[in-house]
Design a protein around this motif. Structure first.
Motif, mmCIF file in Angstrom:
data_model
loop_
_atom_site.group_PDB
_atom_site.id
_atom_site.type_symbol
_atom_site.label_atom_id
_atom_site.label_comp_id
_atom_site.label_asym_id
_atom_site.label_seq_id
_atom_site.Cartn_x
_atom_site.Cartn_y
_atom_site.Cartn_z
ATOM 1 N N UNK A 346 0.852 -1.193 0.000
ATOM 2 C CA UNK A 346 0.000 0.000 0.000
ATOM 3 C C UNK A 346 0.885 1.240 0.000
ATOM 4 N N UNK A 421 9.122 5.015 -0.570
ATOM 5 C CA UNK A 421 7.924 4.216 -0.281
ATOM 6 C C UNK A 421 7.666 3.231 -1.415
ATOM 7 N N UNK A 424 10.087 0.378 -1.443
ATOM 8 C CA UNK A 424 9.786 -0.580 -0.381
ATOM 9 C C UNK A 424 8.574 -1.437 -0.741
ATOM 10 N N UNK A 425 7.511 -0.790 -1.171
ATOM 11 C CA UNK A 425 6.258 -1.510 -1.395
ATOM 12 C C UNK A 425 6.342 -2.430 -2.602
ATOM 13 N N UNK B 259 0.717 1.528 10.131
ATOM 14 C CA UNK B 259 0.671 1.201 8.700
ATOM 15 C C UNK B 259 1.639 0.067 8.369
#
Lengths: 513, 380
Positions: A346, A421, A424-425, B259
């Motif tokens: 996400x 981000x 990473x995702x 999260x």
């Protein structure tokens, strides 16, 4: 007719000459020149971290330049703090509003310049009258008695503009004013800008949205990595021209993607009901599904349940009823930890609040979901060598700048934060990647990168669920588009056959099923 | 000349903005200056006073030993607060956790009859667990009901205080005729050579060895080493383990931690448990090493509150807590001596400590002053 010829016939209100600003060895502004003319809109265009904000903070007295000078109405001035800037008629509307929420509109506007009657008693009647007067004069309609916490973001922005005008601003700096607005509100804002210039005000518009610069600005100064690149007459250029000057190379607006047959359904939502913080139903019997190898885009205006939907899927918010399944497994009301383990990744809406721990360095952020797994931890002890090696790999692969895994993420530019981000995702190799507002606040170069990453994920036969308020983005990237309105899906169309008018109508709740 | 001045200012600025040891030293120095000013106003020679304090800390082996003994609980309560800080929690409750630790240590030390090498660990571990639960309660209230830990720990402090006083008046625990509890069993006593010091042979030997006699006059014990070990352990947990990663993540940004799949509530409780355990250990070590019992207390003794100052001076670093704790212990022990020798009020030491904390807490002001000057310098 070039910029120089046009500029000759106009009155300069601000001249920033050869402004250089150094932070240690880092040169944030390198002999930048900016002229602002009476009654004109001057845009300031540049990538994240190019030095736009630094230049404006110098003009507003928050920083002092290392060298260079500023002239206002032809007179050299020394702006050492914002009060001096305000005295010289400069007003700034920050990206993040500085309003007192429990106060009314009028109370916020007069703050610091309160009209008083005898014995210093606050004259609220006069205040409200004054506020009404200026708001009518510039077409900035607001209810002076409404409380800030009760009005929409675009109304709050108007209050900020009015506050500057009330203090006698002749030159308004608008910092990324459209970042928080819906398409309709952007149109209104551009109209307001036009009204203001008609009244002789000058506007400096900081933006990296090319469309709006084309629509609103007369001139545009382009900065790249602190350097003055060019000043152009907006009517003599187009989006492509501005973009290539800003990034320093040709930019692809629509990342090309090959046709691809979607596979089996991998993710589904059935009759989902989710409440918002106030306990009101925000997601109302919603049904959706995403297939392998497709990008499903969710279009809709902010506040129609997107945030609640996203939080419900990722385990951050309680599901009232309904069912969410991935790979046939029910994940309704699972914890975020369980959901991550079911191969859902996400990219969060708010990268600084959810996506990153700004006080952690890049390498620590790269392992946020995997810190406890081998090779990052062995029997509960972190293996920093492996963590650093992994972070270095990702930094290189995803071109995060600076290339130092020990830099705190809080010091990175927005685009690079987003890259961390995404790195990473995506590297978690999810079956479903949810991307929420993945390009919010990013410049065209970074947007191109984000879109490429999403499409690559799809090409690798993974499912992607894109939630965005930017209709253009949804239309360019998605294979199918679902439209959400008041917590319900009001229509699903094939992206290729989608028409912007049709989608717009559905987003406003007037669509066909 | 002018240029040099500017450079000095710039160096000072870097000093103040980056949280360096140098900055802390400046704050300590300024605190001592303020103390000196107060002494001077009161009509005492500050140099003489500080001389007495220094001699009072270093001139005899027993003085050094006392300083270390005074510092030990402060290092641990400082660690307790620093640990909670790192998880974004403000543990005002070290005071109460200390009390619970000392009460439970006394009870376990008095009521249980165990062999020497088992008794001490049992006493310490039971005290640490009890105080950990006491701290963990505040974490649980926060996780479950959203009660702010500052509120709940203050309440728990008072509950702990009156709990101790209640126990002291309980038959079987109260030493008849006194406002104290019974002393712990000799097997639970951690003071070095306690029995030998009192024996005939021991006394004779000590008479011939004045250095050792002086040193062993104090209730010297292993507490300080345990405190240092704990500082190392805290540093290791916070910086090198997955648990520490989780705790810091929750402390820095609980939304991002959530999260990332980290259970925020669970980690709040764990953090408060560990913080409570550390403060409880301070209380337990005080009992097994120094006081050997608990007494009726009219007001908070201040170990927990001084721990806040220690953590602040240490900038929440585990190793810093050792140094800050020693500084505190030294000032408190040495500072008390200006009263009998000079008739100067030893409260000056509280002023010094208060000023140090004040200067540490206001880097923003120092920064502001320096920034303004540098900015002006920069425009020219």
């Amino acid at each position: 007719m070039g910029y120089k010829d046009k500029a000759k016939s106009l009155t300069k209100v601000i001249e920033m000459k050869n402004i250089t600003k150094k932070f240690g060895n880092f040169v944030a502004n390198d002999s930048v020149n900016l002229d602002v003319f009476k009654g004109k809109v001057h845009a300031l265009l540049g990538e994240n971290g190019a030095g736009k904000s630094t230049l404006m903070n110098i003009l507003y007295g928050l920083y002092s330049p290392t060298s260079g000078e500023i002239l206002i109405n032809g007179k050299k001035v020394d702006i050492t703090n914002p009060n001096i800037a305000i005295e010289h008629g400069i007003g700034m509307v920050h990206q993040h509003f500085m309003l007192i929420k429990p106060f009314t509109v009028a109370q916020n506007i007069i703050l610091g310049r309160e009209p008083t009657s005898k014995f210093s008693v606050l004259n609220m009647k006069k205040a409200i009258k004054d506020v009404k007067e200026i708001s009518e004069r510039y077409g900035l309609y607001v209810d002076p008695n409404a409380k800030i916490e009760d009005i929409s973001v675009s109304m709050q922005q108007r209050v900020e503009i009015l506050k500057a005008l009330y203090r006698g601003a002749e030159i308004l700096i608008l910092d990324e004013p459209t970042a928080v607005l819906t398409p309709q509100e952007i149109v209104e804002l551009i109209q307001i800008i036009k009204n203001l210039t008609k009244e002789g005000k000058s506007i400096i518009l900081i933006s990296h949205k090319l469309k709006e610069i084309i629509a609103a600005a007369d001139f545009c100064l382009i900065i790249r990595r602190g350097k003055h690149i060019d000043t152009v007459v907006v009517s003599e250029t187009d989006e492509k021209g501005l973009a290539s000057k800003m990034v320093g190379r040709e930019v692809i607006f629509n990342v090309p993607k090959e046709d691809k047959k979607a596979g089996d359904e991998i993710f589904s939502i059935k009759d989902l009901v989710v409440k918002d913080n106030r306990g009101i139903v925000a997601v109302d019997n919603l049904n959706l599904s995403v297939k392998k190898g497709e990008i499903l885009g969710l279009a809709g205006i902010d506040g129609n349940g997107q945030t609640e939907l996203l939080e419900a899927i990722t385990g951050l918010r309680k599901v009232e009823s309904g069912e969410i399944k991935i790979n046939g497994e029910d994940i309704t009301n699972n914890t975020p930890f369980q959901i991550i383990n079911k191969k859902i990744s996400h990219i969060p809406e708010d990268r600084q609040k959810r996506g990153l721990i700004l006080d952690f360095d890049i390498s620590e952020n790269m392992i946020l979901e995997n810190y406890h797994n081998y090779p990052f931890a062995k029997r509960g002890v972190l293996q920093y060598n492996n963590i650093k090696k992994y972070a270095k790999e990702l930094i290189n692969k995803f071109d995060v700048r600076p290339r130092e895994e020990s830099k705190l993420t809080g010091t990175l530019s927005g685009g690079n934060q987003q890259k961390v981000i995404i790195a990473r995702e995506v590297t978690n190799d999810p079956d479903l990647l949810i991307a929420a507002q993945p390009t919010r606040g990013l410049d065209v170069g970074a947007i191109e990168f984000v879109h490429q990453s999403l499409i690559e994920q799809r090409n690798n036969d993974k499912a992607v669920f894109l939630i965005s308020f930017e209709l253009d983005e949804v239309m360019n990237v998605s294979d199918r588009i679902a439209v959400i309105y008041e917590g319900k899906i009001v229509g699903i169309v094939n992206a290729k056959e989608a028409k912007i008018e049709e989608l717009g109508l559905m987003m406003a709740g007037g669509g066909s099923k | 000349m002018k240029l040099k001045f500017k450079e000095i200012r710039k160096a000072l600025y870097i000093f103040a903005t980056e949280k360096t040891i140098g900055f802390t030293l400046i704050a300590i120095f300024l605190g001592l200056v303020i103390g000196a000013i107060f002494l001077a106003i009161a009509g005492f020679n500050p140099f003489q006073a500080y001389g007495i304090i220094l001699r009072g800390i270093f001139s005899k082996p027993s003085y050094i030993s006392y300083t270390i003994i005074r510092a030990t609980p402060l290092i641990l309560t400082g660690l307790s607060i620093a640990f909670a800080f790192k998880t974004g929690l403000f543990n005002i409750g070290a005071e109460g956790q200390y009390i619970i630790g000392s009460v439970v240590a006394t009870a376990a030390g008095y009521f249980l009859h165990l062999p020497l090498f088992i008794h001490i660990p049992v006493v310490i571990i039971s005290a640490v667990v009890a105080a950990g639960i006491w701290g963990g309660l505040a974490g649980y209230f926060k996780a479950k009901f959203g009660v702010h830990e500052v509120i709940s720990t203050i309440m728990l402090n008072w509950i702990a205080l009156y709990f101790q006083n209640f126990l002291i008046y309980t038959e079987g625990f109260q030493k008849p005729g006194g406002e104290t509890s019974y002393s712990i069993q000799p097997t639970a006593n951690m003071t070095i050579l306690k029995a030998w010091k009192g024996s005939v042979a021991g006394r004779e030997w000590l008479l011939q060895h004045p250095f050792w006699k002086d040193l062993l006059r104090t209730p010297m014990n292993w507490g300080f080493l345990i405190a240092i070990l704990m500082a190392v352990l805290v540093w290791f947990i916070l910086n090198k383990t997955a648990l520490g990663y989780r705790l810091r993540a929750v402390g820095f940004n609980k939304f991002a931690a959530e999260y990332g799949g980290i259970n925020v509530n669970k980690n709040l409780i764990i953090s408060m448990f560990i913080a409570g355990g550390l403060a409880g250990l301070a209380g337990a070590l005080q009992v097994v090493g120094v006081s050997h019992k608990v007494t009726l207390i009219a007001a908070m003794e201040g170990y927990g509150f001084d721990g806040i100052a220690v953590a602040l001076i240490a900038n929440s670093s585990a190793m810093g807590c050792i140094l800050a704790g020693l500084l505190f212990g030294a000032l408190k022990y040495g500072g008390a001596k200006i009263q009998p020798f000079m008739r100067a009020p030893s409260e000056v030491i509280s002023i010094v400590i208060g000023s140090i904390v004040f200067f540490i807490s206001i880097p923003k002001l120092i920064k502001l002053i320096l920034t303004k000057k540098i900015k002006k310098g920069g425009t020219k």
